[in-house]
Design a protein around this motif. Structure first.
Motif, short mmCIF file in Angstrom:
data_model
loop_
_atom_site.label_atom_id
_atom_site.label_comp_id
_atom_site.label_asym_id
_atom_site.label_seq_id
_atom_site.Cartn_x
_atom_site.Cartn_y
_atom_site.Cartn_z
N ALA A 127 0.72 -1.14 -0.20
CA ALA A 127 -0.03 0.16 0.08
C ALA A 127 0.79 1.50 0.18
CB ALA A 127 -1.00 0.13 1.24
N GLY A 128 2.20 1.07 0.80
CA GLY A 128 2.93 2.49 0.61
C GLY A 128 3.59 2.40 -0.27
N GLY A 129 4.12 1.44 -1.24
CA GLY A 129 4.62 1.69 -2.45
C GLY A 129 3.89 2.38 -3.47
N ILE A 130 2.34 1.85 -3.69
CA ILE A 130 1.56 2.30 -4.73
C ILE A 130 1.21 3.74 -4.42
CG2 ILE A 130 -0.40 1.71 -3.57
CD1 ILE A 130 0.10 1.92 -7.37
N ALA A 131 1.09 4.06 -2.96
CA ALA A 131 0.51 5.64 -2.65
C ALA A 131 1.70 6.29 -3.12
CB ALA A 131 0.45 5.53 -1.16
N ALA A 132 3.06 6.14 -2.85
CA ALA A 132 4.23 7.08 -3.38
C ALA A 132 4.11 7.18 -4.80
CB ALA A 132 5.64 6.28 -2.97
N LYS A 133 3.66 6.27 -5.65
CA LYS A 133 3.53 6.44 -7.10
C LYS A 133 2.52 7.33 -7.41
CE LYS A 133 5.74 2.02 -8.26
NZ LYS A 133 5.33 0.82 -8.76
N LEU A 134 1.28 7.19 -6.68
CA LEU A 134 0.31 7.93 -7.25
C LEU A 134 0.18 9.47 -6.56
CD1 LEU A 134 -2.61 5.49 -6.26
CD2 LEU A 134 -1.95 6.10 -8.29
N ARG A 135 1.13 9.77 -5.55
CA ARG A 135 0.93 10.97 -5.18
C ARG A 135 1.74 12.25 -5.86
NH1 ARG A 135 2.04 8.97 1.08
NH2 ARG A 135 -0.07 8.52 1.58
N VAL A 136 2.66 11.46 -6.80
CA VAL A 136 3.33 12.42 -7.87
C VAL A 136 2.51 12.70 -8.77
CG1 VAL A 136 5.42 11.60 -6.89
CG2 VAL A 136 4.85 10.61 -8.96
N GLU A 137 1.51 12.07 -9.11
CA GLU A 137 0.56 12.32 -10.14
C GLU A 137 -0.55 13.32 -10.01
OE1 GLU A 137 0.50 8.08 -12.16
OE2 GLU A 137 -1.43 8.67 -11.21
#
Length: 416
Positions: free
Chosen positions: A390-400
């Protein structure tokens, strides 16, 4: 300055992406109108956007109707039939704001709005909110009526293509009033109103992240992925809820969004039993109904009608939700694992994508009870793989920034 019209039907999860994009377009100097059910007027106008009413009017407070529309096997057919039988009314209501617009942007099930745009020969952009709407033979979605169909993917794209072709033919009667109106208006057929006929030949905006669903070879070539356009609610958490969150460790948050909450059944009662056995804190977002919970809950447990998902999810240990695309996006953005309990529609496919990313687990509504919820939550809370996923996907989404990306894509198309 361009005059942009969005048409949208459904729940708040259907409305919010257009609110987010509309606010960005307004910030870029454009005039934005959202056409939707009258129940959403206040929400739209609170964002300083113009509102235009279009039928059908949808009441999310009608629990009997919500239960009818959230039947796992028949729910999608029922929604489409309800929308299609009022195609003439939707068409008439759309004509007025569409005549003034420089571009019209349609929701996946505003079928009659597409006919209005085509009749007026207006520039048109279509949108999809979830990967389910872009039926692919290469990355086949999980259909709610028959989730086991996805197992046929092992036989390759040709088999899945044949399955989807049969599905399209079977669903044509659901939208017959739309096809009848199309013929009456003298418009040529552009394909199934729910599938290829829903796609603008100029631009299809996929309003989700490529980290959630990668582009596929059989998607329309004019598709642009924007990232999730998340609407940020103004204000803070209610003081009572904020105090509860401050007074102990992060709780498990239970929510069924803005529509499935009307078809909850024993969801909240079973959830209460599960967290009692686990001895963890919990917040139950119940909507306007008591949902079978006692008036007074034990210490460490709280029921609350509504809270902005972005704010309360950020304070959670885990999130249990129905898998609507808006709730799913907010859950992924929070960085905390989710237990997705799909009821109907695109929720089964969204749940499977969360599971594949190791950002959570899926437990279909018919299998959800106190025991199964307890077992699933125990895994989420104690297995580091889900926290890390969950933390890994959140890090990717937050830059979008899906809303700004969509707004800029719309402006670029207008310039061309």
């Amino acid at each position: 300055m361009a005059r942009v019209l969005f048409t949208a039907l459904g729940s708040y999860g259907d409305l919010y992406p257009y609110l987010a994009i509309g606010v960005c377009l307004r910030g870029l100097g454009h005039e934005v109108t959202i056409a939707s059910s009258t129940a959403f007027r206040e929400k739209v106008e609170s964002q300083y956007l113009d509102f235009a009413p279009i039928r059908p009017d949808i009441s999310l407070e009608n629990r009997e109707m919500m239960a009818y529309l959230f039947h796992q096997r028949l729910g999608t057919e029922r929604v489409l039939r309800e929308v299609a039988k009022l195609a003439r009314e939707t068409y008439e209501d759309t004509l007025v704001p569409a005549e003034k617009a420089d571009v019209v942007i349609t929701h996946p099930i505003t079928f009659a709005s597409v006919l209005a745009v085509r009749k007026l020969r207006k520039p048109w952009i279509s949108t999809v909110l979830a990967p389910m709407s872009l039926i692919s033979a290469y990355d086949p979605p999980v259909p709610a009526p028959f989730p086991a169909l996805v197992r046929l993917r092992k036989f390759g794209p040709s088999v899945m293509r044949a399955v989807w072709t049969l599905g399209k033919k079977a669903s044509l009667p659901w939208v017959k009033p739309v096809l009848d109106l199309q013929r009456e208006l003298g418009l040529t057929s552009e394909g199934h109103p729910l599938f290829e006929g829903a796609n603008s030949p100029r631009l299809v905006l996929a309003l989700f992240s490529r980290h959630f669903a990668e582009p596929q070879p059989d998607w329309p070539s004019q598709t642009v992925l924007t990232g999730f356009p998340l609407h940020s609610s103004s204000g803070d958490l209610a003081p009572e809820l904020k105090r509860f969150l401050d007074d102990g460790p992060p709780p498990v948050v239970f929510t069924l969004g803005s529509s499935a909450v009307g078809a909850a059944g024993r969801f909240y009662a079973d959830s209460l039993d599960a967290v009692t056995r686990l001895k963890v804190r919990a917040v139950f977002l119940t909507g306007r109904h008591p949902q079978g919970l006692p008036e007074s809950l034990p210490a460490g447990l709280m029921a609350w009608p509504y809270a902005p998902h972005a704010l309360v999810f950020a304070r959670a240990a885990a999130i249990v939700h129905q898998g609507g695309i808006g709730t799913t996006a907010q859950g992924l953005m929070s960085g905390h694992p989710s237990l997705v309990v799909p009821f109907a529609h695109d929720q089964f496919d969204n749940a499977e994508r969360v599971r594949r990313m190791h950002a959570g687990l899926s437990l279909p509504r018919p299998k959800y009870n106190a025991r199964t919820a307890e077992e699933a939550l125990r895994r989420l809370l104690h297995d580091k793989r889900y926290v890390e996923g969950a933390g890994g996907i959140a890090a990717k989404l937050r830059v979008e920034d899906g809303a700004l990306s969509a707004a800029r894509t719309i402006v670029e198309m207008l310039r061309r």
